[in-house]
Design a protein around this motif. Structure first.
Motif, PDB file in Angstrom:
ATOM      1  N   THR A  29      38.721  88.819  28.963  1.00 11.57           N
ATOM      2  CA  THR A  29      38.539  87.561  29.678  1.00 11.57           C
ATOM      3  C   THR A  29      37.209  86.926  29.282  1.00 11.57           C
ATOM      4  O   THR A  29      37.137  85.716  29.029  1.00 11.57           O
ATOM      5  CB  THR A  29      38.604  87.789  31.201  1.00 11.57           C
ATOM      6  OG1 THR A  29      39.893  88.328  31.527  1.00 11.57           O
ATOM      7  CG2 THR A  29      38.388  86.499  31.976  1.00 11.57           C
ATOM      8  N   GLY A  30      36.174  87.730  29.191  1.00 11.06           N
ATOM      9  CA  GLY A  30      34.868  87.232  28.757  1.00 11.06           C
ATOM     10  C   GLY A  30      34.895  86.718  27.332  1.00 11.06           C
ATOM     11  O   GLY A  30      34.312  85.665  27.029  1.00 11.06           O
ATOM     12  N   PHE A  31      35.583  87.439  26.454  1.00 13.29           N
ATOM     13  CA  PHE A  31      35.709  87.002  25.061  1.00 13.29           C
ATOM     14  C   PHE A  31      36.372  85.633  24.995  1.00 13.29           C
ATOM     15  O   PHE A  31      35.888  84.723  24.331  1.00 13.29           O
ATOM     16  CB  PHE A  31      36.528  88.027  24.251  1.00 13.29           C
ATOM     17  CG  PHE A  31      36.885  87.554  22.875  1.00 13.29           C
ATOM     18  CD1 PHE A  31      35.992  87.680  21.828  1.00 13.29           C
ATOM     19  CD2 PHE A  31      38.122  86.966  22.621  1.00 13.29           C
ATOM     20  CE1 PHE A  31      36.316  87.234  20.549  1.00 13.29           C
ATOM     21  CE2 PHE A  31      38.457  86.519  21.353  1.00 13.29           C
ATOM     22  CZ  PHE A  31      37.544  86.654  20.316  1.00 13.29           C
ATOM     23  N   PHE A  32      37.484  85.473  25.714  1.00  9.29           N
ATOM     24  CA  PHE A  32      38.210  84.200  25.674  1.00  9.29           C
ATOM     25  C   PHE A  32      37.443  83.078  26.366  1.00  9.29           C
ATOM     26  O   PHE A  32      37.508  81.930  25.932  1.00  9.29           O
ATOM     27  CB  PHE A  32      39.621  84.349  26.247  1.00  9.29           C
ATOM     28  CG  PHE A  32      40.576  84.917  25.257  1.00  9.29           C
ATOM     29  CD1 PHE A  32      41.039  84.153  24.206  1.00  9.29           C
ATOM     30  CD2 PHE A  32      40.990  86.230  25.343  1.00  9.29           C
ATOM     31  CE1 PHE A  32      41.912  84.682  23.253  1.00  9.29           C
ATOM     32  CE2 PHE A  32      41.854  86.769  24.406  1.00  9.29           C
ATOM     33  CZ  PHE A  32      42.320  85.991  23.363  1.00  9.29           C
ATOM     34  N   ALA A  33      36.718  83.389  27.420  1.00  7.07           N
ATOM     35  CA  ALA A  33      35.917  82.359  28.090  1.00  7.07           C
ATOM     36  C   ALA A  33      34.900  81.776  27.123  1.00  7.07           C
ATOM     37  O   ALA A  33      34.689  80.558  27.088  1.00  7.07           O
ATOM     38  CB  ALA A  33      35.225  82.944  29.313  1.00  7.07           C
ATOM     39  N   THR A  34      34.300  82.627  26.314  1.00  9.36           N
ATOM     40  CA  THR A  34      33.320  82.170  25.327  1.00  9.36           C
ATOM     41  C   THR A  34      34.003  81.484  24.149  1.00  9.36           C
ATOM     42  O   THR A  34      33.605  80.398  23.734  1.00  9.36           O
ATOM     43  CB  THR A  34      32.487  83.360  24.824  1.00  9.36           C
ATOM     44  OG1 THR A  34      31.820  83.954  25.939  1.00  9.36           O
ATOM     45  CG2 THR A  34      31.461  82.927  23.795  1.00  9.36           C
ATOM     46  N   ALA A  35      35.039  82.116  23.619  1.00  9.82           N
ATOM     47  CA  ALA A  35      35.691  81.624  22.397  1.00  9.82           C
ATOM     48  C   ALA A  35      36.468  80.330  22.601  1.00  9.82           C
ATOM     49  O   ALA A  35      36.647  79.563  21.659  1.00  9.82           O
ATOM     50  CB  ALA A  35      36.622  82.695  21.839  1.00  9.82           C
ATOM     51  N   THR A  36      36.917  80.079  23.828  1.00 10.66           N
ATOM     52  CA  THR A  36      37.734  78.888  24.089  1.00 10.66           C
ATOM     53  C   THR A  36      37.026  77.887  24.994  1.00 10.66           C
ATOM     54  O   THR A  36      37.685  77.047  25.613  1.00 10.66           O
ATOM     55  CB  THR A  36      39.090  79.274  24.709  1.00 10.66           C
ATOM     56  OG1 THR A  36      38.853  79.901  25.981  1.00 10.66           O
ATOM     57  CG2 THR A  36      39.882  80.195  23.809  1.00 10.66           C
ATOM     58  N   ALA A  37      35.716  77.985  25.069  1.00 11.78           N
ATOM     59  CA  ALA A  37      34.900  77.060  25.868  1.00 11.78           C
ATOM     60  C   ALA A  37      35.384  76.964  27.319  1.00 11.78           C
ATOM     61  O   ALA A  37      35.494  75.882  27.886  1.00 11.78           O
ATOM     62  CB  ALA A  37      34.866  75.687  25.215  1.00 11.78           C
ATOM     63  N   GLY A  38      35.697  78.120  27.903  1.00 14.32           N
ATOM     64  CA  GLY A  38      36.080  78.153  29.311  1.00 14.32           C
ATOM     65  C   GLY A  38      37.551  77.948  29.593  1.00 14.32           C
ATOM     66  O   GLY A  38      37.972  77.995  30.739  1.00 14.32           O
ATOM     67  N   ASN A  39      38.369  77.740  28.574  1.00 15.11           N
ATOM     68  CA  ASN A  39      39.820  77.582  28.758  1.00 15.11           C
ATOM     69  C   ASN A  39      40.497  78.949  28.739  1.00 15.11           C
ATOM     70  O   ASN A  39      41.390  79.203  27.941  1.00 15.11           O
ATOM     71  CB  ASN A  39      40.407  76.690  27.661  1.00 15.11           C
ATOM     72  CG  ASN A  39      39.906  75.284  27.747  1.00 15.11           C
ATOM     73  OD1 ASN A  39      39.845  74.714  28.826  1.00 15.11           O
ATOM     74  ND2 ASN A  39      39.533  74.718  26.615  1.00 15.11           N
ATOM     75  N   THR A  40      40.058  79.812  29.611  1.00 15.68           N
ATOM     76  CA  THR A  40      40.519  81.194  29.615  1.00 15.68           C
ATOM     77  C   THR A  40      41.962  81.286  30.098  1.00 15.68           C
ATOM     78  O   THR A  40      42.275  80.846  31.206  1.00 15.68           O
ATOM     79  CB  THR A  40      39.618  82.057  30.511  1.00 15.68           C
ATOM     80  OG1 THR A  40      38.260  81.848  30.134  1.00 15.68           O
ATOM     81  CG2 THR A  40      39.959  83.525  30.380  1.00 15.68           C
TER      82      THR A  40
END
Length: 102
Positions: A29-40
């Protein structure tokens, strides 16, 4: 920091080589929050179908999984179904670790 638990060395941090399913999911979840600019995406949402992940981010995800969870993702593991959702990645990581693929 490392610890020795039951004769094995652990990373001593969430997301490390001995993490639980909940910790793996939190790390992803943290990886995707960072990688997708919060579009987790949610744990069962197909982030490829949502258009959140392209081929470059998919490679970054695989590299992140290898680094963070201490497993090797082999060519034969690169089935999209292993990486389509965060819950599937979590199951993949747990399966690789239980098979002794550290």
């Amino acid at each position: 920091m490392t610890f020795v638990e039951g004769g094995r060395v652990t990373g001593g941090q969430p997301g490390g080589a001995d993490s639980t399913a909940e910790e793996i999911l939190a790390e992803l979840t943290g990886f995707f929050a960072t990688a997708t600019a919060g579009n987790t995406p949610g744990p069962d949402e197909d982030y490829f179908a949502l258009g959140l992940v392209n081929s470059l981010l998919a490679l970054e995800l695989v590299a992140h999984i290898e680094r963070r969870f201490g497993i090797e993702v082999a060519v034969e593991d690169l089935d999209l179904d292993n990486f389509r959702t965060m819950n599937r990645v979590t199951a993949f990581v747990l399966g690789k670790r239980s098979a002794g693929s550290r």
